[in-house]
Scaffold this motif. Structure first.
Motif, PDB file in Angstrom:
ATOM      1  N   GLY A   1       1.023  -1.152  -0.059  1.00 24.55           N
ATOM      2  CA  GLY A   1       0.034  -0.144  -0.082  1.00 24.55           C
ATOM      3  C   GLY A   1       0.812   1.289  -0.111  1.00 24.55           C
ATOM      4  O   GLY A   1       2.147   1.246   0.181  1.00 24.55           O
ATOM      5  N   GLU A   2       0.191   2.403  -0.229  1.00 25.39           N
ATOM      6  CA  GLU A   2       0.752   3.597  -0.091  1.00 25.39           C
ATOM      7  C   GLU A   2       1.480   4.123   1.330  1.00 25.39           C
ATOM      8  O   GLU A   2       0.876   4.155   2.174  1.00 25.39           O
ATOM      9  CB  GLU A   2       0.071   4.731  -0.606  1.00 25.39           C
ATOM     10  N   ILE A   3       2.971   4.224   1.001  1.00 21.34           N
ATOM     11  CA  ILE A   3       3.565   4.639   2.508  1.00 21.34           C
ATOM     12  C   ILE A   3       3.571   5.938   2.650  1.00 21.34           C
ATOM     13  O   ILE A   3       3.756   6.681   1.710  1.00 21.34           O
ATOM     14  CB  ILE A   3       4.918   4.039   2.354  1.00 21.34           C
ATOM     15  N   LYS A   4       3.129   6.547   3.872  1.00 20.31           N
ATOM     16  CA  LYS A   4       3.248   7.948   4.324  1.00 20.31           C
ATOM     17  C   LYS A   4       4.732   8.369   4.454  1.00 20.31           C
ATOM     18  O   LYS A   4       5.121   9.334   4.080  1.00 20.31           O
ATOM     19  CB  LYS A   4       2.274   8.187   5.380  1.00 20.31           C
TER      20      LYS A   4
ATOM     21  N   HIS B   1      -0.806   4.967   5.109  1.00 23.45           N
ATOM     22  CA  HIS B   1      -1.908   6.016   5.132  1.00 23.45           C
ATOM     23  C   HIS B   1      -3.026   5.216   5.695  1.00 23.45           C
ATOM     24  O   HIS B   1      -3.940   5.718   6.377  1.00 23.45           O
ATOM     25  CB  HIS B   1      -2.477   6.542   3.656  1.00 23.45           C
ATOM     26  N   GLU B   2      -3.188   3.868   5.343  1.00 24.49           N
ATOM     27  CA  GLU B   2      -4.412   3.268   5.650  1.00 24.49           C
ATOM     28  C   GLU B   2      -3.909   1.854   6.574  1.00 24.49           C
ATOM     29  O   GLU B   2      -3.015   1.187   6.437  1.00 24.49           O
ATOM     30  CB  GLU B   2      -5.056   2.658   4.631  1.00 24.49           C
ATOM     31  N   ARG B   3      -4.692   1.506   7.775  1.00 26.73           N
ATOM     32  CA  ARG B   3      -4.399   0.595   8.554  1.00 26.73           C
ATOM     33  C   ARG B   3      -4.669  -0.830   7.827  1.00 26.73           C
ATOM     34  O   ARG B   3      -3.679  -1.671   7.932  1.00 26.73           O
ATOM     35  CB  ARG B   3      -5.343   0.617   9.796  1.00 26.73           C
ATOM     36  N   VAL B   4      -5.352  -0.984   6.752  1.00 25.31           N
ATOM     37  CA  VAL B   4      -5.644  -2.257   5.949  1.00 25.31           C
ATOM     38  C   VAL B   4      -4.177  -2.471   5.167  1.00 25.31           C
ATOM     39  O   VAL B   4      -3.903  -3.633   5.279  1.00 25.31           O
ATOM     40  CB  VAL B   4      -6.651  -1.928   5.391  1.00 25.31           C
TER      41      VAL B   4
END
Ligand code: GTA
Length: 176
Positions: A84-87, A109-112
């Motif tokens: 997923g996209e890393i912040k 960004h997202e817990r999932v």
């Protein structure tokens, strides 16, 4: 594996003795919160135990341990970016030398997406080492530094084995 990481998600279809495992997309928000939070708790966390637990249940941040000192931030982005996209990635640093000391924090960004990394990336190899992911309550300035007296991680002070990718012998052993 699923029973360990997703307690309560194995459903025995009535009378048939067949277990059906939910995929991540099937989990309710309550199940997402309750997933195995691990046993590490930061002794320096400033806040109540309950607050700490709630932060862990909602966090999209992972601690990644057992890294080689030679693993780069780019490698972390490339591996963890698959989930997923890393912040942000925060590399763990020796507090005196300011060089990598074998851990990092990965904020999604997202817990999932963090959940995907907990499922698929923990226990895999990076730079020929089995890396370990753990839920983290969130990065706070200062937490990127090793807390050992020598500047690195505490576990590297007490390590009794020789680990060339993590500075050789543990710091206490090398003084003997
Ligand atoms: N979310 O698993 C983790 C984790 N770890 C291991 C470190 N951090 C983690 N975060 C999460 N999950 O921000 C974070 C810390 C900090 C940064 C660096 O990484 O919150 P550190 O590794 O230098 O120090 O932290 P920390 O975490 O305070 O040490 P730890 O691992 O709890 O305790 C020390 C370990 O070293 C013990 O488990 C034990 O194996 C060993 N140890 C400690 N004291 C002794 C002793 N007297 N004798 C023998 N062994 C000891």
């Amino acid at each position: 594996y699923y029973e360990k990481h997703f307690p309560g998600c194995a459903i025995d279809l009535i009378g048939l003795g067949i277990s059906y495992f939910k995929t991540l997309g099937d989990l309710t928000s309550e199940e997402m919160r309750e997933i195995n939070l691990g046993s590490y708790r930061d002794a320096k966390y400033e806040g109540s135990r309950e607050e700490h637990e709630n932060k862990l249940k909602e966090s999209a941040t992972l601690y990644v341990g057992n890294l080689s000192f030679y693993t780069t931030e780019e490698q972390i982005y490339s591996l963890f970016g698959r989930c997923g996209e890393i912040k942000r990635v925060i590399m763990g640093l020796d507090k005196f030398r300011k060089t990598p000391c074998g851990f990092c924090f990965v904020e999604y960004h997202e817990r999932v997406d963090a959940l995907q990394a907990m499922q698929w990336v923990t226990g895999t190899r990076l730079d020929n080492r089995i890396i370990r992911c753990d839920w983290d309550a969130g990065f706070i300035e200062g937490r990127q530094y090793g807390r050992g007296k020598s500047g690195g991680q505490i576990r590297d002070e007490y390590r009794e084995t020789y680990d060339p990718d993590r500075g050789g012998y543990g710091k206490i052993m090398s003084k003997k």
